[in-house]
Each structure stands twice: as structure tokens, then as C-alpha cells.
Design an enzyme around this catalytic site. Structure first.
Site, PDB file in Angstrom:
ATOM      1  CG  LEU A   8      -1.670  -1.261   1.559  1.00  0.00           C
ATOM      2  CD1 LEU A   8      -2.563  -1.054   2.779  1.00  0.00           C
ATOM      3  CD2 LEU A   8      -2.509  -1.693   0.371  1.00  0.00           C
ATOM      4  NE  ARG A  15      -0.320  10.198   9.994  1.00  0.00           N
ATOM      5  CZ  ARG A  15      -0.723   8.963  10.300  1.00  0.00           C
ATOM      6  NH1 ARG A  15      -0.880   8.611  11.557  1.00  0.00           N
ATOM      7  NH2 ARG A  15      -0.943   8.070   9.346  1.00  0.00           N
ATOM      8  CE1 TYR A 385      33.825  24.804 -18.482  1.00  0.00           C
ATOM      9  CE2 TYR A 385      33.978  26.332 -16.629  1.00  0.00           C
ATOM     10  CZ  TYR A 385      33.268  25.797 -17.690  1.00  0.00           C
ATOM     11  OH  TYR A 385      32.004  26.241 -17.941  1.00  0.00           O
TER      12      TYR A 385
HETATM   13  C1  UD1 Z   1      -2.753   1.799   9.575  1.00  0.00           C
HETATM   14  C2  UD1 Z   1      -3.885   0.928  10.124  1.00  0.00           C
HETATM   15  C3  UD1 Z   1      -3.684   0.730  11.622  1.00  0.00           C
HETATM   16  C4  UD1 Z   1      -2.334   0.122  11.897  1.00  0.00           C
HETATM   17  C5  UD1 Z   1      -1.217   0.976  11.259  1.00  0.00           C
HETATM   18  C6  UD1 Z   1       0.095   0.228  11.366  1.00  0.00           C
HETATM   19  C7  UD1 Z   1      -5.889   1.353   8.772  1.00  0.00           C
HETATM   20  C8  UD1 Z   1      -7.190   2.063   8.705  1.00  0.00           C
HETATM   21  N1  UD1 Z   1      -5.140   1.570   9.873  1.00  0.00           N
HETATM   22  O1  UD1 Z   1      -2.905   3.074  10.151  1.00  0.00           O
HETATM   23  O2  UD1 Z   1      -4.703  -0.136  12.140  1.00  0.00           O
HETATM   24  O3  UD1 Z   1      -2.127  -0.007  13.291  1.00  0.00           O
HETATM   25  O4  UD1 Z   1      -1.486   1.196   9.873  1.00  0.00           O
HETATM   26  O5  UD1 Z   1       1.153   0.999  10.908  1.00  0.00           O
HETATM   27  O6  UD1 Z   1      -5.569   0.616   7.867  1.00  0.00           O
HETATM   28  N2  UD1 Z   1      -2.454   4.157   1.936  1.00  0.00           N
HETATM   29  C9  UD1 Z   1      -2.879   4.075   0.625  1.00  0.00           C
HETATM   30  N3  UD1 Z   1      -4.040   4.663   0.281  1.00  0.00           N
HETATM   31  C10 UD1 Z   1      -4.836   5.308   1.162  1.00  0.00           C
HETATM   32  C11 UD1 Z   1      -4.401   5.394   2.493  1.00  0.00           C
HETATM   33  C12 UD1 Z   1      -3.208   4.801   2.863  1.00  0.00           C
HETATM   34  O7  UD1 Z   1      -2.209   3.490  -0.213  1.00  0.00           O
HETATM   35  O8  UD1 Z   1      -5.901   5.814   0.751  1.00  0.00           O
HETATM   36  C13 UD1 Z   1      -1.169   3.529   2.314  1.00  0.00           C
HETATM   37  C14 UD1 Z   1      -0.162   4.542   2.813  1.00  0.00           C
HETATM   38  O9  UD1 Z   1       0.653   5.014   1.747  1.00  0.00           O
HETATM   39  C15 UD1 Z   1       0.636   3.752   3.838  1.00  0.00           C
HETATM   40  C16 UD1 Z   1      -0.312   2.644   4.293  1.00  0.00           C
HETATM   41  O10 UD1 Z   1      -1.379   2.637   3.356  1.00  0.00           O
HETATM   42  O11 UD1 Z   1       1.786   3.165   3.271  1.00  0.00           O
HETATM   43  C17 UD1 Z   1      -0.843   2.880   5.698  1.00  0.00           C
HETATM   44  O12 UD1 Z   1      -1.497   4.148   5.739  1.00  0.00           O
HETATM   45  P1  UD1 Z   1      -1.378   5.110   6.982  1.00  0.00           P
HETATM   46  O13 UD1 Z   1      -2.148   6.330   6.693  1.00  0.00           O
HETATM   47  O14 UD1 Z   1       0.022   5.267   7.395  1.00  0.00           O
HETATM   48  O15 UD1 Z   1      -2.176   4.245   8.090  1.00  0.00           O
HETATM   49  P2  UD1 Z   1      -2.082   4.386   9.657  1.00  0.00           P
HETATM   50  O16 UD1 Z   1      -2.868   5.553  10.096  1.00  0.00           O
HETATM   51  O17 UD1 Z   1      -0.677   4.299  10.095  1.00  0.00           O
HETATM   52 CA    CA Z   2       1.245   4.220   9.040  1.00  0.00          CA
END
Ligand code: UD1
Ligand code: CA
Length: 461
Positions: A8, A15, A385
Site C-alpha cells: 500500500l 504527517r 576548463y
Molecule cells: C494503519 C492501520 C492501523 C495500523 C497501522 C500500522 C488502517 C485504517 N489503519 O494506520 O490499524 O495499526 O497502519 O502501521 O488501515 N495508503 C494508501 N491509500 C490510502 C491510504 C493509505 O495506499 O488511501 C497507504 C499509505 O501510503 C501507507 C499505508 O497505506 O503506506 C498505511 O497508511 P497510513 O495512513 O500510514 O495508516 P495508519 O494511520 O498508520
Molecule cells: Ca502508518
């Protein structure tokens, strides 16, 4: 059964407060997502799909054809991200290993172990979890009275009791691919955030399918990085573990907490590394070399028993038993021979030197091919140069270049030449010649008084 990895990597990384997309942010000079892909490549997983979206060109540029891509046009949450991979993954039969792009520290043996556990337990979905003393920011793992996992609740949706749960979601899931897409379609928008949470798949699946957790022992390796402070924690962890690996294989490090070694650097045993030194990229350090203190080596090869002190070496090669520094700069494509001395305030760029050559102080060598046993006097310069173009200097073996000599390139100095100090040389010098190119000295008797008062005489009066 085939195994697929789904990374993902489409999120904004708000942040982080940086321009770079989060997953492309470097740790020890390598993008976070590259660590992930590198480990998956070494694991038993057959194919990798990355979900990209926010600044996808940057991520695609980094990974090229190592993975295939699915695009999440709008960042509507982790569940929505997985659904965006349907066009490339939905029809496949096998097991899918889902990982977030912000978790760079998990190594491939653990990936394989998790997949094996998933298979051996006969799970349809395995959620990888860890225990955190300070679980803030992570989704909490909720279990029923029998200890069976029934759901994941995000921090902001937790009630006071759930907030106290220390078992958290790592965002790594191993799941039957067919069920994944069946259930991910059932995920509803989170009413508070308006996003589709992949975490909801647990509550949806656990009624009808076998959902289990796997608790990893070391929560550091499943840490999610969300901000620059997280980057610094991951960097420290990675630095310590890389340094430990080198020390256990015979590399001595003085003050290792100030030494940073990149993930791909190869260091042979018997090497000494002194404080405040950074070695990164595809660098190789051979047996018995000494690096540091206060040095930076990037994408370079340092041969046996060479010494690099207080210096910078970029995309260059340093021959065996050669000493570089203090305060030298091998800028790029400097190939220094064996038993050379490259000393204080010497810069070398796109140049090669033969064995036994010495450039000890205040010298610039650029675009030059230099032979064996050449001695450069203090302040000598290859003038490469002309304001428009760079030109080549060629110097043979056993040449003596006097102090403050300018070699105006293009120029060729043949073997066994001696160039007098202060010469500005514009024409090629034949083998064995003595070259002098400077004005003749004139001494005007008793003439200095026209310019200076003899202060010491005055003081005597
Ligand atoms: C997420 C989990 C949380 C977990 C944590 C662990 C969810 C809702 N929450 O939260 O339970 O404890 O990871 O680190 O899944 N991303 C996408 N598309 C989107 C949103 C996110 O590709 O629309 C990808 C981001 O690039 C990232 C990953 O998903 O690599 C996780 O997203 P992030 O926003 O960091 O999730 P957390 O709030 O950390
Ligand atoms: Ca995360």
C-alpha cells in the site's frame, strides 16, 4: 499456491510534512519502499503489486519494472487502496501478503515465516500484530471472551477500555486472495473519517472464515513510520543492527553510534572505522582499510589497507595501501592507484593515477590520466576548463610537477619530465625534458626601499 505481495503506497503521508511521498522518503539514503521491495524479492513471494497514487511518478521512478502497479486515484483509505488492485489481482488464485509502504524494517525471513504460519494454521486471514507499551496511533486488536480476534479499532474510534489494549495492528495481513476481494468490497465508509478502512475486514470475515493473529516478537520490525520522528527512530534501529552485523563479522568500529553504514555496503573483515563516518550506496571496503574519522564514502571501492581520513570519496576507487586525506575530496570517477598519497586539500575528479603517485597538498586534478610515480608539488593544477569546455591532461610515468604549476589542457606530458615550479605549461612536453615556463628573475640592487621602509632598522635607532 502462488504468493502475491500487495504494497500500500498511495497515501499522502500528510504527517511527514515533506514534499516527497512518504514511501519514497530515504532512510540511510535509501527509500523506505526499496527496503520493502528488496526483502520481498528475497522471500518466497512470486509477484509484487504496488498500489500507487499520490505522486505516483516518484514511486514508479524508484521501483521501475521491479513491481507491477495498480493506481488508486483518490486516497480514500487502506481498504479502498486494496480494492484499487482488483484489476490486476482479483482473478488470481493464491495467497496475498499485504504490507504498508511505511514499514521498512521487516526482513524476508520473517515474511516467509509469517506465510508458513498462515498456511500451517490453515487460516483464511492472518493479521500480524505486536505488543506496544505505548500503542498510540495504531489500530487496537479486539478479542472476545474466548480470546478470538473479532475486530480492529482505530485509535480515534476506541473507547477508554479499548485504548488500553496493547496489542496493535501492524497492517500486515496474509489472506486468501479470492476472499480478500470478496470482503474488501463489503467494507463500509468509516463514518468519522469518511475512509474505507482495511482493518474492518477482520470483523467482516471472522464470522464465516478462519481469522487468526500472529504476534511478532520484536515490535520494531513492524513499526509504521508516519512522521520525521518515526524516520529517526527507524534510522537508529537500522544503523545499530547494520553496525552490529559488521562488528560480528570482524569490522572494528570506534563509537559505532556515530557511524552510519548503508544497507548495501560490503565491508570485509579487518577494516577499522572511526567516528563520524558515513558509508553508503554500493560501496565495497576491502580488508584492512581504515575509514574515518569524519569521512563520507558513497558508491566507491576502497581497496586493501587504504586509509581515508577526514575526507569525502564519491563514486571513486582508491587503490591498495593508498592514503587519502586529511581533507581530500575525490569528487567523482577518481580512480586512484596503489600506494598513492592524496593529501590535504586535494580535489580529484574524473582522473586516474598509476601506482606510487603523490599529490600531497593543495592540488586540483580534473579530467586527467596520470601515470606511475608522478609527484605533484604543492599548488599544482590541471587547468581543465576554458569557460566553455573541459579538456584532458595526460601525464606519463615518473614525472615531477613542481609547485604551483598550471597544466593548461589539452596537454600531454610524457614520461620522465621535470617541470620547474611556477611554470604555466601550454604545450606538450617530450619524454625526458626539463620544462620551465616562467619569467626570468631580475634582482635590482638596493631598490626595495622604494616600496618598503626597513622597519627593523628603524626600531634599532
Ligand atoms: C494503519 C492501520 C492501523 C495500523 C497501522 C500500522 C488502517 C485504517 N489503519 O494506520 O490499524 O495499526 O497502519 O502501521 O488501515 N495508503 C494508501 N491509500 C490510502 C491510504 C493509505 O495506499 O488511501 C497507504 C499509505 O501510503 C501507507 C499505508 O497505506 O503506506 C498505511 O497508511 P497510513 O495512513 O500510514 O495508516 P495508519 O494511520 O498508520
Ligand atoms: Ca502508518
Amino acid at each position: 499456491m502462488k504468493k502475491y505481495a500487495l504494497i500500500l503506497a498511495a497515501g499522502k503521508g500528510t504527517r511527514m510534512r515533506t514534499d516527497l511521498p512518504k514511501v519514497a522518503f530515504p532512510i540511510l539514503k535509501k527509500a523506505m519502499i526499496e527496503y520493502i521491495v528488496e526483502n520481498i524479492e528475497k522471500s518466497s513471494i512470486d509477484e509484487i503489486v504496488a498500489i500507487v497514487g499520490h505522486k505516483k511518478e516518484v514511486v514508479q521512478e524508484l521501483l521501475g519494472s521491479r513491481v507491477s502497479y495498480a493506481v488508486q486515484e483518490e486516497q480514500l483509505g487502506t481498504g479502498h487502496a486494496v480494492l484499487s488492485a482488483a484489476p490486476v489481482l482479483e482473478d488470481k488464485v493464491g495467497t496475498t501478503f499485504i504490507l504498508p509502504g511505511d514499514m521498512p524494517l521487516m526482513e524476508y525471513p520473517l515474511m516467509d515465516k509469517l506465510i508458513r504460519a498462515h498456511e500451517e494454521m490453515g487460516n483464511d486471514l492472518t493479521v500480524v500484530t505486536m505488543m506496544m507499551d505505548y500503542p498510540k496511533g495504531y489500530g487496537r486488536i479486539v478479542r472476545d471472551e474466548y480470546g478470538i480476534v473479532t475486530g480492529i479499532v482505530e485509535e480515534n474510534d476506541c473507547n477508554e477500555t479499548q485504548k488500553l489494549i496493547k496489542e496493535v495492528n501492524s497492517s500486515v495481513y496474509i489472506v486468501n486472495n479470492k476472499l480478500l476481494f470478496e470482503y474488501v468490497r463489503k467494507i463500509q465508509k468509516n463514518p468519522r473519517k469518511g475512509e474505507y478502512y482495511l482493518t474492518d475486514i477482520v470483523a467482516l470475515m471472522h464470522q464465516d472464515h478462519k481469522v487468526n493473529t500472529f504476534i511478532v516478537r520484536n515490535p520494531m520490525v513492524t513499526m509504521g513510520i508516519n512522521d520525521l520522528y518515526g524516520i529517526s527512530i527507524a534510522e537508529k534501529y537500522l544503523r545499530d543492527s547494520i553496525n552490529k552485523g559488521h562488528m560480528l563479522s570482524g569490522v572494528s568500529m570506534i563509537n559505532p553510534e556515530t557511524i552510519t553504514i548503508g544497507h548495501n555496503v560490503v565491508i570485509e573483515e579487518g577494516v577499522w572505522i572511526y567516528p563520524n563516518t558515513t558509508i553508503t550506496g554500493n560501496t565495497v571496503i576491502k580488508k584492512g582499510a581504515i575509514i574515518g574519522p569524519n569521512s563520507e564514502v558513497v558508491d566507491s571501492i576502497i581497496h586493501e589497507h587504504a586509509e581515508i581520513r577526514h575526507s569525502i570519496v564519491l563514486k571513486s576507487e582508491v587503490g591498495a595501501y593508498t592514503t587519502v586525506g586529511p581533507f581530500a575530496h575525490l569528487r567523482e570517477h577518481a580512480v586512484i592507484g596503489e600506494h598513492n598519497r592524496i593529501g590535504n586539500f586535494v580535489e580529484v575528479k574524473k582522473s586516474t593515477t598509476g601506482e606510487g603517485t603523490k599529490a600531497a597538498h593543495l592540488i586540483y586534478l580534473g579530467d586527467a590520466t596520470i601515470g606511475k610515480n608522478v609527484n605533484f608539488g604543492c599548488g599544482s593544477v590541471t587547468v581543465n576548463y576554458d569557460g566553455v569546455k573541459k579538456h584532458q591532461t595526460v601525464i606519463g610515468d615518473d614525472v615531477f610537477v613542481g609547485c604551483n604549476v598550471n597544466l593548461i589542457a589539452p596537454i600531454k606530458v610524457n614520461d620522465n619530465v621535470f617541470i620547474a615550479a611556477g611554470s604555466t605549461v601550454t604545450e606538450d612536453i617530450p619524454k625526458g625534458a626539463f620544462a620551465i615556463a616562467r619569467n626570468k628573475q631580475i634582482n635590482k640592487e638596493d631598490y626595495s626601499k622604494n616600496y618598503i621602509e626597513p622597519k627593523s632598522e628603524k626600531a634599532k635607532l
